[in-house]
Design a protein around this motif. Structure first.
Motif, short mmCIF file in Angstrom:
data_model
loop_
_atom_site.label_atom_id
_atom_site.label_comp_id
_atom_site.label_asym_id
_atom_site.label_seq_id
_atom_site.Cartn_x
_atom_site.Cartn_y
_atom_site.Cartn_z
N ASP A 38 -26.44 -4.51 -68.90
CA ASP A 38 -25.05 -4.09 -68.81
C ASP A 38 -24.18 -5.34 -68.61
N ALA A 39 -23.07 -5.41 -69.36
CA ALA A 39 -22.26 -6.63 -69.37
C ALA A 39 -21.70 -6.99 -68.00
N LYS A 40 -21.27 -5.96 -67.26
CA LYS A 40 -20.66 -6.24 -65.96
C LYS A 40 -21.70 -6.66 -64.94
N LEU A 41 -22.84 -5.95 -64.98
CA LEU A 41 -23.90 -6.31 -64.04
C LEU A 41 -24.42 -7.71 -64.33
N ALA A 42 -24.63 -8.01 -65.62
CA ALA A 42 -25.12 -9.34 -65.99
C ALA A 42 -24.16 -10.40 -65.48
N SER A 43 -22.84 -10.15 -65.64
CA SER A 43 -21.85 -11.11 -65.17
C SER A 43 -21.97 -11.31 -63.66
#
Ligand code: ADP
Ligand code: MG
Length: 485
Positions: A346-351
């Motif tokens: 997930d883009a937000k979690l990865a960030s």
């Protein structure tokens, strides 16, 4: 009187990842062994002839396009004649006089202190780098590995007014070179070197009239952005002092060098006795017309640069401006982030995981993201384990730090440490029933309105499971169980 600083930059950046040097077949590559990447041409042997490296020209033209410059109709080079051991041919092949350069008259937007500014570009040209020299107390060494490495020289107009602006611009350029693949732009490898031109003028005068500018002082070969900042600030202060004490007339057009150790600029030579380089068109490289289709191809192949990536992160992935800015600061970090998303994270979690854990680790350990053991795929697996409740997010942090320190993948760490979170409701229920059996007064207190007793009961479950029960699940199941009674 108030003064205003006027600053122009000449930024040299070596082009990397061309198979060979710009005019010879020697490798364009770093090696620890001096004088090993050389061919007879680099040594100026008689009878050798230059052959233009197409890839270097392609990258130079790409830089010209990114800077909004005008590309020439014909490509040709010029000879700059001088005698010095770093250039055994006794001339440098360059593009000096207009309209020769790969790019003239452009502009570039850059951000400084949260404000968008525009830098005016005079030209960008392709040339060959000179050999590198080291001077010791009673001898000097010379390494011709660098002689002939393709070099881009970017010349700005006197468009900056502070060290901060100049450095923000240089950082933007470094990012452009890295994202576009034109250069690694690594100052530690000596790939970036700057000449800094500084003058001051009375603040009330009209800046658009060059007659009002002060005498320009050039500081040569500053090889770090910190050096550029300090050299500009030092030079502005020195010139203002000269104005104030009435000795400004003695400031002539001169070349100085930045002395890192003393933090001062030191006089080298006066422009009055500047060398006449006797430029003429390089006769051994025929002038050739640039093919329009090839130029279009280059333009269409410009990769996504940092501002574009940042926009995607904010608009499509929903990241904050702050996080997106951090992720695009270094291309390698941004690539790592995008790879993690490609692996399914997930883009937000990865960030979150990258900005809060990985970048902190890199800072602490003075490492780059390419040097760490944890791959984007491993990070994705870790995020997945937290998402599925196999481990808690607090445990996730611990696991990630262990992966980085012990160079093991997350699954192995979780298995070895028996960290697995209990996420099955059957197992949790068994422990809840045990706790309620032991603490019947807890149920009574809850029924009497003291609902925060739940925290205590959940705590008991966590204790019995050595922190491995999923806390959210435990909590809701506990309430459900009490209310049943
Ligand atoms: P030169 O002929 O001495 O090399 P140029 O006119 O080609 O000088 O300019 C070289 C660099 O100096 C450019 O980056 C330019 O922007 C900058 N420059 C020119 N005049 C000034 C000035 N008065 N103050 C600061 N920088 C200047
Ligand atoms: Mg030059």
């Amino acid at each position: 009187m108030k003064y205003k600083a006027i600053i122009g930059l000449e930024m040299h950046c070596e082009i990397s990842e061309t198979n060979s040097k710009v005019f010879s077949s020697a490798p364009n590559a770093y090696t620890d062994c001096p004088n090993s990447n050389i061919r007879p041409l680099d040594m100026g042997f008689p009878g050798t002839l230059p052959v233009v490296n197409k890839e270097a020209v392609r990258k130079a033209l790409m830089a010209s396009m990114i800077l909004g410059c005008k590309q020439p109709e014909y490509m040709y080079f010029e000879r700059k004649n001088y005698y010095y051991p770093d250039m055994p041919k006794n001339y440098q092949i360059t593009q000096e006089t207009k309209p020769a350069p790969v790019g003239i008259y452009g502009e570039l937007k850059y951000e400084c202190d949260g404000e968008i500014k525009v830098a005016r570009i005079n030209n960008i040209h392709l040339e060959e780098d000179a050999a590198s020299q080291d001077h010791y107390s009673d001898f000097s060494t010379i390494d011709y590995n660098r002689a002939g490495v393709p070099l881009l020289e970017l010349v700005t107009e006197p468009t900056f007014h502070s060290a901060k602006e100049a450095v923000s611009f240089l950082e933007t350029m470094r990012s452009i070179y890295q994202y576009s693949g034109i250069s690694e732009a690594d100052s530690k490898k000596g790939q970036i070197r700057c000449d800094v031109n500084v003058s001051i003028m009375d603040e009330d005068l009209d800046e658009s009239d060059p007659k009002n500018w002060g005498t320009k002082v050039e500081i040569k070969n500053v090889n770090s952005f910190g050096g550029v900042r300090d050299a500009i600030n030092y030079e502005i202060a020195r010139q203002i002092e000269a104005k104030e004490d009435g000795t400004y007339d003695q400031i002539e057009q001169q070349t100085r060098r930045w002395d890192e150790e003393s933090g001062t600029t030191v006089y080298m030579r006066s422009k009055v006795d500047a060398i006449d380089y006797k430029y003429f068109i390089e006769p051994n490289i025929p002038k050739y017309k640039l093919n329009k289709n090839w130029l279009d191809e280059i333009r269409n192949s410009i990769p996504r640069l940092a501002p574009e990536r940042k926009e995607t992160y904010m608009n499509e992935y929903g990241l904050s401006n702050y996080d997106a800015t951090i992720l695009v600061k270094e291309k390698d970090v941004s690539d790592y982030y995008e790879e993690t998303i490609k692996c399914g994270a997930d883009a937000k979690l990865a960030s979150n995981w990258i900005t809060s854990v990985i970048l902190g680790y890199l800072n602490k350990e003075f490492k780059t993201i390419n040097e760490i053991y944890v791959t984007p795929l491993m990070l994705t697996e870790l995020i997945d384990m937290v998402g599925k409740g196999t481990i808690s997010s607090k445990q996730g942090k611990e696991v990630l730090f262990k992966c980085l320190d012990e160079e093991k993948d997350p699954k192995t760490i979780v298995e070895e440490s028996g960290m697995k979170q209990i996420g099955s409701s059957d197992e949790i229920l068994k422990v809840i029933l045990e706790v309620l059996e032991e603490q019947p007064q807890g149920i009574e207190q809850y029924k009497a309105g003291k609902t925060n007793i739940v925290d205590f009961l959940v705590g008991q479950v966590m204790k019995k499971t050595r922190g491995q029960a999923n806390p959210a699940m435990t909590r809701s199941m506990m309430i459900e169980e009490i209310e049943k009674r």
